[in-house]
Design a protein around this motif. Sequence first.
Motif, short mmCIF file in Angstrom:
data_model
loop_
_atom_site.label_atom_id
_atom_site.label_comp_id
_atom_site.label_asym_id
_atom_site.label_seq_id
_atom_site.Cartn_x
_atom_site.Cartn_y
_atom_site.Cartn_z
N LEU B 21 46.95 35.52 48.47
CA LEU B 21 47.36 34.12 48.57
C LEU B 21 47.28 33.53 47.17
CD1 LEU B 21 46.33 34.92 51.47
CD2 LEU B 21 45.81 32.50 51.78
N GLN B 22 48.39 32.94 46.75
CA GLN B 22 48.44 32.41 45.40
C GLN B 22 48.09 30.92 45.39
OE1 GLN B 22 48.83 34.33 42.85
NE2 GLN B 22 49.66 36.18 43.82
N CYS B 23 47.41 30.51 44.34
CA CYS B 23 47.08 29.10 44.13
C CYS B 23 47.15 28.81 42.65
CB CYS B 23 45.68 28.80 44.66
SG CYS B 23 45.16 27.10 44.33
N THR B 24 47.87 27.77 42.32
CA THR B 24 47.96 27.37 40.92
C THR B 24 47.91 25.85 40.81
OG1 THR B 24 49.24 27.65 38.88
CG2 THR B 24 50.49 27.32 40.89
N GLN B 25 47.26 25.38 39.76
CA GLN B 25 47.18 23.94 39.55
C GLN B 25 47.53 23.64 38.09
OE1 GLN B 25 44.56 22.46 37.54
NE2 GLN B 25 43.19 24.22 37.34
N ASP B 26 48.15 22.47 37.90
CA ASP B 26 48.63 22.12 36.57
C ASP B 26 47.90 20.91 36.01
OD1 ASP B 26 51.74 20.46 37.62
OD2 ASP B 26 49.64 20.14 38.17
N MET B 27 46.67 20.68 36.49
CA MET B 27 45.92 19.50 36.07
C MET B 27 44.77 19.86 35.13
SD MET B 27 45.95 17.72 39.83
CE MET B 27 45.70 19.29 40.65
N ASN B 28 44.71 21.10 34.74
CA ASN B 28 43.67 21.58 33.82
C ASN B 28 42.26 21.39 34.40
OD1 ASN B 28 43.18 22.92 31.39
ND2 ASN B 28 42.61 21.03 30.37
N HIS B 29 42.17 21.49 35.73
CA HIS B 29 40.87 21.38 36.38
C HIS B 29 40.06 22.66 36.18
CE1 HIS B 29 42.31 18.17 39.50
NE2 HIS B 29 42.08 17.66 38.30
N ASN B 30 38.77 22.47 35.94
CA ASN B 30 37.91 23.64 35.82
C ASN B 30 37.53 24.22 37.18
OD1 ASN B 30 37.68 23.93 33.02
ND2 ASN B 30 36.18 22.28 32.93
N TYR B 31 37.32 23.35 38.15
CA TYR B 31 36.81 23.78 39.43
C TYR B 31 37.95 24.06 40.40
CZ TYR B 31 32.24 22.26 37.85
OH TYR B 31 31.07 22.13 37.15
N MET B 32 37.87 25.20 41.02
CA MET B 32 38.84 25.56 42.05
C MET B 32 38.12 26.18 43.24
SD MET B 32 42.20 26.86 39.95
CE MET B 32 43.30 26.64 41.35
N TYR B 33 38.72 26.02 44.42
CA TYR B 33 38.05 26.40 45.67
C TYR B 33 39.05 26.99 46.64
CZ TYR B 33 35.14 22.59 43.79
OH TYR B 33 34.41 21.76 42.98
N TRP B 34 38.55 27.88 47.47
CA TRP B 34 39.32 28.36 48.60
C TRP B 34 38.55 28.05 49.88
CZ3 TRP B 34 44.13 29.65 49.44
CH2 TRP B 34 44.92 30.14 48.38
N TYR B 35 39.22 27.38 50.81
CA TYR B 35 38.66 27.07 52.12
C TYR B 35 39.53 27.72 53.19
CZ TYR B 35 35.45 23.41 50.51
OH TYR B 35 34.42 22.71 49.92
N ARG B 36 38.90 28.01 54.30
CA ARG B 36 39.68 28.35 55.49
C ARG B 36 39.36 27.32 56.57
NH1 ARG B 36 38.16 33.92 58.28
NH2 ARG B 36 38.98 32.82 60.10
N GLN B 37 40.38 27.03 57.36
CA GLN B 37 40.24 26.04 58.41
C GLN B 37 40.57 26.67 59.74
OE1 GLN B 37 43.04 22.75 58.39
NE2 GLN B 37 41.50 21.36 59.19
N ASP B 38 39.57 26.77 60.58
CA ASP B 38 39.76 27.31 61.93
C ASP B 38 39.73 26.16 62.93
OD1 ASP B 38 37.54 29.95 60.96
OD2 ASP B 38 39.73 29.91 60.89
N PRO B 39 40.49 26.25 63.99
CA PRO B 39 40.53 25.15 64.97
C PRO B 39 39.16 24.83 65.51
CG PRO B 39 42.26 26.77 65.40
CD PRO B 39 41.38 27.36 64.34
#
Lengths: 112, 113
Positions: B21-39
């Motif tokens: 799963l790809q994730c990219t941000q263009d705001m020069n943020h240092n912190y990045m996270y991956w969450y999963r959401q289950d019902p």
Amino acid sequence: SQELEQSPQSLIVQEGKNLTINCTSSKTLYGLYWYKQKYGEGLIFLMMLQKGGEEKSHEKITAKLDEKKQQSSLHITASQPSHAGIYLCGAETKTGANNLFFGTGTRLTVIP
Amino acid sequence: NAGVTQTPKFRILKIGQSMTLQCTQDMNHNYMYWYRQDPGMGLKLIYYSVGAGITDKGEVPNGYNVSRSTTEDFPLRLELAAPSQTSVYFCASSWDRRIAEAFFGQGTRLTVV
């Protein structure tokens, strides 16, 4: 065990009606955040509450934090179809944590 | 300003397959996270990163891997997909260690059959 409980799980209201969503923590709160999510979209940050008794408003949405009760409420006045979505509360339960614990969400439907 | 971009939006995997799963941000943020959401379960943190080259486990890291070779990108890897990984995955980024005002991606809906 779920640390943040939201109630109700779902809510259907007529346009123009007021409504309240509650978020209760089983642990001490160091910060409480409210997000809104529309289907197929990410989370949109609404408000952050940090101090007991704090109350913030944005347009027709007001959130309050009762630190002693480890609870927050989100109140929408004169609901509109644009308010429909899933509302999630998130909380820091210890300082310095690189994480938020999220509630289970409340699905709001506003009938025109 | 694109914000946080996740791809793909939807994916169906067979048990045992792998994917990123790809994730990219263009705001020069240092912190990045991956969450999963289950019902009915809210969001749970899988992995997070406080900067390029630095990653750490969240609440539910088993079955996933991440890397952070650049500030912009934070891919999430599933090596051997299992039905329990059927979920909606959200990537987020923020300036501060406190995710409160993080920017979230639109999510990736993954089904493992």
